[in-house]
Design an enzyme around this catalytic site. Sequence first.
Site, PDB file in Angstrom:
ATOM      1  N   GLN A  91       0.840  -1.206   0.000  1.00 49.43           N
ATOM      2  CA  GLN A  91       0.000   0.000   0.000  1.00 49.43           C
ATOM      3  C   GLN A  91       0.869   1.248   0.000  1.00 49.43           C
ATOM      4  OE1 GLN A  91      -3.776  -0.051   2.437  1.00 49.43           O
ATOM      5  NE2 GLN A  91      -2.439  -1.161   3.827  1.00 49.43           N
TER       6      GLN A  91
ATOM      7  N   ASP B 237      14.590  -9.198  -1.242  1.00 50.26           N
ATOM      8  CA  ASP B 237      13.766 -10.002  -0.334  1.00 50.26           C
ATOM      9  C   ASP B 237      14.307  -9.811   1.082  1.00 50.26           C
ATOM     10  OD1 ASP B 237      12.537 -11.933   1.184  1.00 50.26           O
ATOM     11  OD2 ASP B 237      12.818 -13.550  -0.286  1.00 50.26           O
TER      12      ASP B 237
ATOM     13  N   TYR C  12       3.663  -9.428  16.087  1.00 56.89           N
ATOM     14  CA  TYR C  12       3.908  -8.421  15.046  1.00 56.89           C
ATOM     15  C   TYR C  12       4.511  -7.160  15.673  1.00 56.89           C
ATOM     16  CZ  TYR C  12       2.723  -4.561  11.862  1.00 56.89           C
ATOM     17  OH  TYR C  12       2.761  -3.425  11.086  1.00 56.89           O
TER      18      TYR C  12
ATOM     19  N   LYS D  70       8.212  -5.532  15.001  1.00 56.92           N
ATOM     20  CA  LYS D  70       8.412  -4.162  14.509  1.00 56.92           C
ATOM     21  C   LYS D  70       9.304  -3.368  15.472  1.00 56.92           C
ATOM     22  CE  LYS D  70       6.866  -2.492  11.320  1.00 56.92           C
ATOM     23  NZ  LYS D  70       7.402  -2.444   9.916  1.00 56.92           N
TER      24      LYS D  70
END
Length: 306
Positions: free
Chosen positions: A11, A38, A127, A131
């Site tokens: 996005q 990657d 998650y 992060k």
Amino acid sequence: MKLLLLGARGQLGWELQRSLAPLGEVIALHRASTPAADLARPQDLARTIAALAPDAVVNAAAYTAVDKAETERELAFAVNGKACEAIAEAAKSCGAWVVHYSTDYVFDGGGERPWRESDATSPVNAYGASKLAGEQALAGSGVPHLVFRTSWVFETWGQNFAKSMLRLAAQREQLRVVADQWGAPTRAALIADVTAHALRQVAGVAGAQDKSGIYHLAAGGETNWHRYAQLVLEQARAEGLPVKVRAEAVEPIITADYPVPAKRPANSRLDTTRLRQTFGLALPPWEDGVRAVVSEIAAQARERTP
Ligand SMILES: NC(=O)c1ccc[n+]([C@@H]2O[C@H](COP(=O)([O-])OP(=O)(O)OC[C@H]3O[C@@H](n4cnc5c(N)ncnc54)[C@H](OP(=O)(O)O)[C@@H]3O)[C@@H](O)[C@H]2O)c1
């Protein structure tokens, strides 16, 4: 200026291709690109950065599957944490800035006050923890960096809550949406525009290193997922999109009534004072972004079926 953009098909990555273009040469790579980009292969990624020697690396790639991260913890930490170490070291060697994105999910969601950059982090899911590892890798490396912590990202392109609501409202007679998690839906185009504005003020600018650090970047105002869904449906109806559920009929529920694998913070409000003051910015209300994105989705639908 030469910019290396990673995650160009997400996005945010998609919007960054547009917003960064006026700054100079943009090399936009995605997971399957040649040269290698990657994030699960950090050594190859470091070689790519060294070979291209950009002025800044803008990393929009991330493992973003919040619920799946609970069972794919290792992959989430590799992509969101370890890869940042490789990016930071390679960028530092070629004197490049790193722009990176993090999340409201680094906080535990307690209280009602918007989180400041200086507040203690305490992620409640894998998650968020992965992060946070990425943020810490950048901060610990000494590379000049801008880490933008953002929330509830949506855009016309990609997967997000607003698009899920449009899809479900076209199929179902009823919708139930969580009303006790608070934050600000933030359009990817806004994050991309702010990134370009901030990068212009730091990359290649003498003395700009003191701007290196973490910034909270979210649209203005606050809401919960239920009110957000209602605005999506109101705008969809106004634009003639097929919606079977009226906005007033969306049922508000509490988090406990919608069990998911990853725990979510209740308070995802982000205090953006530092960003606005440092870079001289005003941030638009979240409603503007939601209305604009739904209108664009409707315009795209009209183009497809004249
Ligand atoms: N989405 C949100 O609500 C939200 C909220 C707060 C913060 N953020 C942060 O904002 C940033 C941008 O998120 P977004 O919403 O643009 O996410 P997104 O739409 O899910 O895009 C992430 C991109 O990263 C790519 N990617 C995943 N694993 C990769 C790998 N191993 N190597 C290279 N690319 C890989 C994905 O590629 P594939 O399509 O091939 O998988 C995808 O194009 C991320 O740092 C995210 O953590 C997002």
